[in-house]
Structure formats: structure tokens, C-alpha cells
Design a protein around this motif. Structure first.
Motif, mmCIF file in Angstrom:
data_model
loop_
_atom_site.group_PDB
_atom_site.id
_atom_site.type_symbol
_atom_site.label_atom_id
_atom_site.label_comp_id
_atom_site.label_asym_id
_atom_site.label_seq_id
_atom_site.Cartn_x
_atom_site.Cartn_y
_atom_site.Cartn_z
ATOM 1 N N UNK A 118 -10.388 6.270 -0.995
ATOM 2 C CA UNK A 118 -11.489 5.091 -1.219
ATOM 3 C C UNK A 118 -10.869 4.708 -3.609
ATOM 4 N N UNK A 119 -11.079 5.697 -3.889
ATOM 5 C CA UNK A 119 -10.853 4.811 -5.201
ATOM 6 C C UNK A 119 -10.043 5.122 -5.805
ATOM 7 N N UNK A 120 -8.665 5.457 -4.775
ATOM 8 C CA UNK A 120 -7.014 5.556 -5.206
ATOM 9 C C UNK A 120 -7.057 3.505 -5.852
ATOM 10 N N UNK A 121 -6.456 3.691 -6.580
ATOM 11 C CA UNK A 121 -6.018 2.368 -7.336
ATOM 12 C C UNK A 121 -5.571 1.443 -6.450
ATOM 13 N N UNK A 122 -5.800 0.650 -6.037
ATOM 14 C CA UNK A 122 -4.925 -0.521 -5.642
ATOM 15 C C UNK A 122 -4.200 0.009 -3.934
ATOM 16 N N UNK A 123 -5.450 0.491 -3.629
ATOM 17 C CA UNK A 123 -5.418 1.144 -2.148
ATOM 18 C C UNK A 123 -6.039 -0.579 -1.518
ATOM 19 N N UNK A 124 -4.712 -0.205 -0.190
ATOM 20 C CA UNK A 124 -5.102 -1.906 0.508
ATOM 21 C C UNK A 124 -5.916 -1.143 2.135
ATOM 22 N N UNK A 125 -6.319 -2.540 2.912
ATOM 23 C CA UNK A 125 -7.045 -2.123 4.010
ATOM 24 C C UNK A 125 -6.416 -2.848 4.656
ATOM 25 N N UNK A 126 -6.488 -3.014 6.083
ATOM 26 C CA UNK A 126 -6.353 -4.081 7.214
ATOM 27 C C UNK A 126 -7.122 -5.219 7.075
ATOM 28 N N UNK A 127 -6.802 -6.700 6.981
ATOM 29 C CA UNK A 127 -8.289 -7.106 6.982
ATOM 30 C C UNK A 127 -7.942 -8.286 7.566
ATOM 31 N N UNK A 128 -8.612 -9.066 9.420
ATOM 32 C CA UNK A 128 -7.382 -10.089 9.167
ATOM 33 C C UNK A 128 -6.098 -10.307 9.785
ATOM 34 N N UNK A 129 -5.909 -9.037 10.237
ATOM 35 C CA UNK A 129 -4.066 -8.629 10.218
ATOM 36 C C UNK A 129 -3.692 -8.727 9.091
ATOM 37 N N UNK A 130 -3.888 -8.580 8.458
ATOM 38 C CA UNK A 130 -2.809 -8.665 6.159
ATOM 39 C C UNK A 130 -4.021 -7.308 6.180
ATOM 40 N N UNK A 131 -3.278 -6.664 5.252
ATOM 41 C CA UNK A 131 -3.145 -5.981 4.002
ATOM 42 C C UNK A 131 -3.962 -6.179 2.305
ATOM 43 N N UNK A 132 -5.188 -5.915 2.836
ATOM 44 C CA UNK A 132 -5.947 -6.643 1.191
ATOM 45 C C UNK A 132 -6.077 -5.876 0.587
ATOM 46 N N UNK A 133 -5.872 -5.143 -0.962
ATOM 47 C CA UNK A 133 -6.607 -4.810 -1.678
ATOM 48 C C UNK A 133 -8.074 -5.003 -1.562
ATOM 49 N N UNK A 134 -8.967 -3.056 -1.465
ATOM 50 C CA UNK A 134 -9.735 -2.968 -1.085
ATOM 51 C C UNK A 134 -11.132 -3.566 -2.279
ATOM 52 N N UNK A 135 -10.748 -3.759 -3.586
ATOM 53 C CA UNK A 135 -11.866 -3.987 -4.348
ATOM 54 C C UNK A 135 -11.433 -5.350 -4.135
ATOM 55 N N UNK A 136 -11.147 -6.138 -3.613
ATOM 56 C CA UNK A 136 -10.617 -7.625 -4.398
ATOM 57 C C UNK A 136 -11.916 -7.817 -2.585
ATOM 58 N N UNK A 137 -12.083 -6.699 -1.203
ATOM 59 C CA UNK A 137 -11.964 -7.664 -0.266
ATOM 60 C C UNK A 137 -13.561 -6.944 -0.238
ATOM 61 N N UNK A 138 -13.996 -5.589 -1.366
ATOM 62 C CA UNK A 138 -15.580 -5.850 -1.578
ATOM 63 C C UNK A 138 -16.084 -6.727 -2.158
#
Length: 530
Positions: free
Chosen positions: A386-406
Motif C-alpha cells: 500500500x505504501x508503494x509510490x504510484x500504486x493504483x487500484x481499480x475503481x469504477x472500472x478504471x485504474x486510479x492512483x491510491x493516494x488520489x482516491x484516498x
């Protein structure tokens, strides 16, 4: 009626509605191992000074005789809950003869897994069932996984809040049905965004090497001779770590309605699992498990969050839910915070309360099996890296950067926190810190080394400490702190009464049995089949 988060925030901020947010209640269940002064797992029985593990209100055991569990009463004050939890710890430390409690989710060094003592609960059928259930867990999953410690946060949103939401949404029908429906929506949102809990509060990026067999240590980095870690991990406790349960992996628990949930849970405790059938149930006169179903009992279900209702005597959890609806939720994805004696801070509680209310106010569409699979993949990524820089998660069918979502989520959670602060001020209650607590976490989103998991690794590396040494130092620190301070809510007299009452209650339970254990189990599971 479909209303937006923004409109609900606006309506709830009105003087006629804001006080409905007062009265959030929470209860805490904190697990921790007993260890000796060298940091090895205790082989001693549950101390008699704590009373009966079967019936004590505040001090019991979980999987192992050495795995303590502390339970607070339900409280509408986070400060009171913290005081009560601290008093339980204080009482325990005063009565741990030559032992310490282990302030980490990941266990101490265990050189012999077979030496992990299973919890015992006396001679009653209920006590034997609890012990036999743990024998089953040992055969099914192994003992190592079962001595990982967590902290369960049980939270109930106030009925006036649900009534206000019911009115604002123009709902009809029974209020309790609306409450249960809304809690199920909250739970689905927790699956979507609950990875924030281990991201912010995960504190188990490292573990003692003895926890894993050699063949499963490959993905890990080494720190010293006895410590394994993952550089960006937040909560190895919430990962599988070699935990294999094909039966549960294939289990589909539906969270779209309360009926869906209870029906799928009932199915799981009635469905045979071939891999568990190979273990046997009663072999040579000794029980190896309660049954060979996918779940022995409902509590075996592995889940980060559960809907709950206080059950009546001899009532199963799903029966209580089906009969009277959801009363509260149990958040199970919290690591022990090693930087505080009680394993959780009041600020963490404020963040959790704010996050839960945010999830209740968000739209929550029904969840498909595919979306649940995505949610679980997101959670796995966060706990492992989770602390990896630039890590992405899938949200609403798209890959988004974790820190942006958070950042986006916590910006909205901050609006809820401000409402909660305002609600308390509106009733002349002492100023709370919901907004300050959320602001503190907002500042950490893009500073992963400052997160709890980052702090753990930084300290061990800078001080050249193995995991066992790091946690043992904290254990000694908390023992000294607790012994040097007075009770804040209860006292020694109270705990002496609880000890005596629990022993008397166990004796009453044992004296009331009329069936032998085989007949008792047959009756229990016959009821489950109806």
C-alpha cells in the motif's frame, strides 16, 4: 428517493437535524498474546485472577489459552471507551505474574507450533464446544494463523440519525427495515473503500521468521536474522500469508440484502467441504472439529466487516439478524497500534466513526460477484504494498492512483467530521476532535513513511532491532506505564467482583447441563438445519 451526499450533508447541518448525529456508540475487542519476559509465548493457563474465560464480561481468551481478549462495554463516548480499555489493561498487567502482553498484531517467536495451547473453557457443553471449535481451526488452518491479534471495532449509528435519514430520503415502511437496508449498503461501501483502514492504520509490515515455513519466505526481505518484512506492506495481518482455505475461497456471501446475507451464511454452515471431511469429525473417541462443513459455526467466516445483532440465549448470530435486523457493525480489519498501550487511540476512533458515517451517506448500488472480486484485489494490493509510490487500484472500472482516491475520500470524510463536531457543540458537549483527527490522516496520505506501518519499519531499521526485540521493548514500556498510573474508570474492587461473578456464572452453566456432549452438539446442529 435518490439523494446525493452533498444534499444530505447540507440537510444534516441544519439545526433541526444536526443533533441526530450525537450518540454514536462503540465497543472494542482487543486481542493480545501473553508472553514471558524473554518474549516467548506463555505456556501457562489463563490466570485465575482474571476469572472465567467463559463468562467474564471484559477478559476472555480467543484461539489460544495464551491469547487474551479484552472487551469494553458499549459507550457513546470514545474517551470513556478508551478509559475502560486502559483500565482492563492496567488490571491485567497488575496480575500477570512475570508475564507481559504483546502489543503487536503479528505474533512473538514461536519455535514449536504444536506447543501453542488451545483455549479451555471448563466442563460445560458450551465450554467444550468452544474448545472443540478451536481444535477444528487447528486442523483446518494451523495454529500459527490463529494467534495473529487484531482489534475489532463495534459501532452503532444512533436511531435518531437513521430516523432523520429515513425522513430526508422520503422512505416508507418499517424503520428497522430501513436501518438494516442502510447498514448493508454501508457494508458494501466498506468493501469498496475499507482498504483505507489498513492503509492508514495497518501496523504489521514485518513479522518473526518463525511464523512462516521456509518455502513461503521467498517474497520477503530480511531484517537481521529473525525478521521478515515487505518494504511497502501496511498490514501483513490482513494478507493470506500462506493461509489457504479453498472452501472459504469459493464461498459466495451476498451483501445486497440482509436476507441474502443470512441465507448465504446459513448455506455455508450446512454445506459439506470435502477437504474438511478428510480430517474426520470424531476419531478414536476424540473430536477433531465440530463438523466437516465449510464453516463449523458462523464465527468462522473470514470477513473485514460483519453486520451484528446482540443474540439471545442459545440464538445463533444469523438468527438474531433475521429476527430483529442489524443493530451494529463489527469492523475487523484493524491492526493493533503498537504505539499505544491499548492498541487504539481516541483519534483513530474519531476517524473510524467519521468514515462509517460517510459510508452510510454514500450511494451504494448492489454488488456483483465481479465487483467483490475487484474489491478484494484492491484490499490485497493495499495490505501487501500500500505504501508503494504510484500504486493504483481499480475503481469504477478504471485504474486510479491510491493516494488520489484516498485524498478525495478523506476530503468528504472531513465534511462528516465537521458535522460530528458541530453536533456535539450543539448539545454543549465538550469539544471533540473528529475534524482534527481526520486532518491528521489527510496529511499522512502522501507521506507513507509517517503511516503506522512506515514508522514500524523505520524504527526497526534505524535502531537495528529485530521484530521480537522491538515489540518486547514496547511491552516492557507499557507495563511500566500502566503500573505507574491509576485506574480512570473502574478500580480493583470492580475487577474482583467481575472475577467472582464470572467463576460463579461458569459453575452455574456447568451445573445446568442435562445432555452429554454428543447429544448437545446434535441438538445444536439439528436446530441449524431447520
Amino acid at each position: 428517493m435518490n439523494v446525493t451526499f452533498e444534499s444530505l450533508i447540507s440537510k444534516l447541518s441544519e439545526p433541526s437535524n444536526i443533533q441526530s448525529l450525537n450518540g454514536i456508540t462503540r465497543g472494542i475487542e482487543r486481542e493480545c498474546l501473553r508472553v514471558n519476559e524473554a518474549g516467548d509465548l506463555s505456556q501457562n493457563d489463563h490466570p485465575a485472577a482474571f476469572g472465567s474465560a467463559l463468562s467474564h464480561q471484559h477478559i476472555t481468551t480467543d484461539y489460544s489459552e495464551s491469547l487474551l481478549e479484552f472487551i469494553t462495554p458499549v459507550s457513546d463516548s470514545a474517551a470513556t471507551a478508551q478509559q475502560q480499555l486502559s483500565d482492563i489493561h492496567r488490571h491485567v498487567v497488575k496480575n500477570l505474574d512475570g508475564e507481559l502482553f504483546w502489543p503487536s498484531s503479528m505474533p512473538c517467536q514461536v519455535n514449536d507450533v504444536d506447543a501453542i495451547p488451545l483455549a479451555k473453557y471448563g466442563t460445560s457443553n458450551t465450554g467444550k464446544m468452544k474448545h472443540t471449535y478451536r481444535i477444528g481451526l487447528k486442523h483446518r488452518y494451523g495454529s500459527s494463523m490463529q494467534i495473529i491479534s487484531g482489534l475489532h471495532y463495534n459501532v452503532s449509528l444512533p436511531v435518531p440519525f437513521w430516523q432523520t435519514l429515513y425522513d430526508l430520503k422520503g422512505e416508507t415502511g418499517e424503520l428497522q427495515d430501513f436501518i438494516s437496508h442502510s447498514y448493508m449498503g454501508l457494508i458494501r461501501n466498506f468493501y469498496r473503500f475499507g482498504w483505507l483502514v489498513p492503509y492508514l492504520f495497518g501496523a504489521s509490515p514485518a513479522l518473526n521468521r518463525s511464523f512462516l515455513p521456509v518455502e513461503k519466505q521467498t517474497p520477503f526481505s530480511s531484517l537481521g536474522e529473525d525478521t521478515l518484512y515487505m518494504p511497502y506492506a501496511t498490514s501483513l495481518r490482513m494478507s493470506d500469508l500462506g493461509y489457504t482455505n479453498n472452501a472459504q475461497d469459493e464461498l459466495v456471501i451476498c451483501h445486497n440484502t440482509l436476507d441474502n446475507y443470512t441465507d448465504s451464511l446459513q448455506k455455508a454452515i450446512k454445506t459439506k467441504a470435502p477437504e474438511f471431511a478428510n480430517i474426520g469429525i470424531k476419531v478414536d473417541g476424540e473430536y477433531r472439529q465440530l463438523n466437516d462443513n465449510v464453516l463449523q459455526i458462523e464465527n468462522e467466516l473470514y470477513a473485514p466487516i460483519r453486520p451484528k445483532r446482540v443474540a439471545k440465549l442459545n440464538e445463533k448470530p444469523s438468527e438474531a439478524l433475521a429476527a430483529r435486523g442489524i443493530e451494529y457493525i463489527e469492523i475487523r480489519s484493524l491492526d493493533i497500534n503498537p504505539f499505544t498501550a491499548t492498541g487504539i487511540t481516541t483519534a483513530q476512533m474519531s476517524v473510524l466513526d467519521s468514515l462509517i458515517v460517510w459510508m452510510a451517506l454514500q450511494p451504494s448500488a448492489p454488488m456483483t460477484a465481479d465487483e467483490m472480486a475487484v474489491c478484494r484485489d484492491n484490499s490485497t494490493k493495499v495490505v501487501m504494498k500500500g505504501r508503494k509510490p504510484g500504486l493504483t487500484l481499480e475503481l469504477k472500472g478504471k485504474q486510479q492512483v491510491l493516494t488520489d482516491i484516498a485524498s478525495d475520500v478523506l476530503a468528504q470524510v472531513q465534511q462528516v467530521a465537521q458535522l460530528l463536531d458541530g453536533a456535539q457543540l450543539a448539545t454543549d458537549t465538550a469539544a471533540s476532535n473528529f475534524a482534527d483527527a481526520v486532518s491528521e490522516q489527510q496529511a499522512l496520505i502522501c507521506d507513507p513513511q509517517a503511516l503506522l506501518s512506515g514508522q514500524v519499519l523505520t524504527i526497526m531499521k534505524e535502531q537495528g532491532l529485530e521484530h521480537n526485540d522491538f515489540i518486547l521493548n514496547l511491552a516492557n514500556k507499557y507495563k511500566a506505564e500502566l503500573l505507574a498510573t491509576d485506574y480512570g474508570h473502574w478500580d480493583d474492587v470492580y475487577f474482583a467482583q467481575m472475577q467472582q461473578q464470572s467463576v460463579a456464572q461458569q459453575q452455574q452453566i456447568e451445573a445446568a447441563d442435562t445432555l452429554d456432549f454428543d447429544a448437545f452438539l446434535n441438538a445444536y446442529f439439528s436446530e441449524a438445519k431447520k
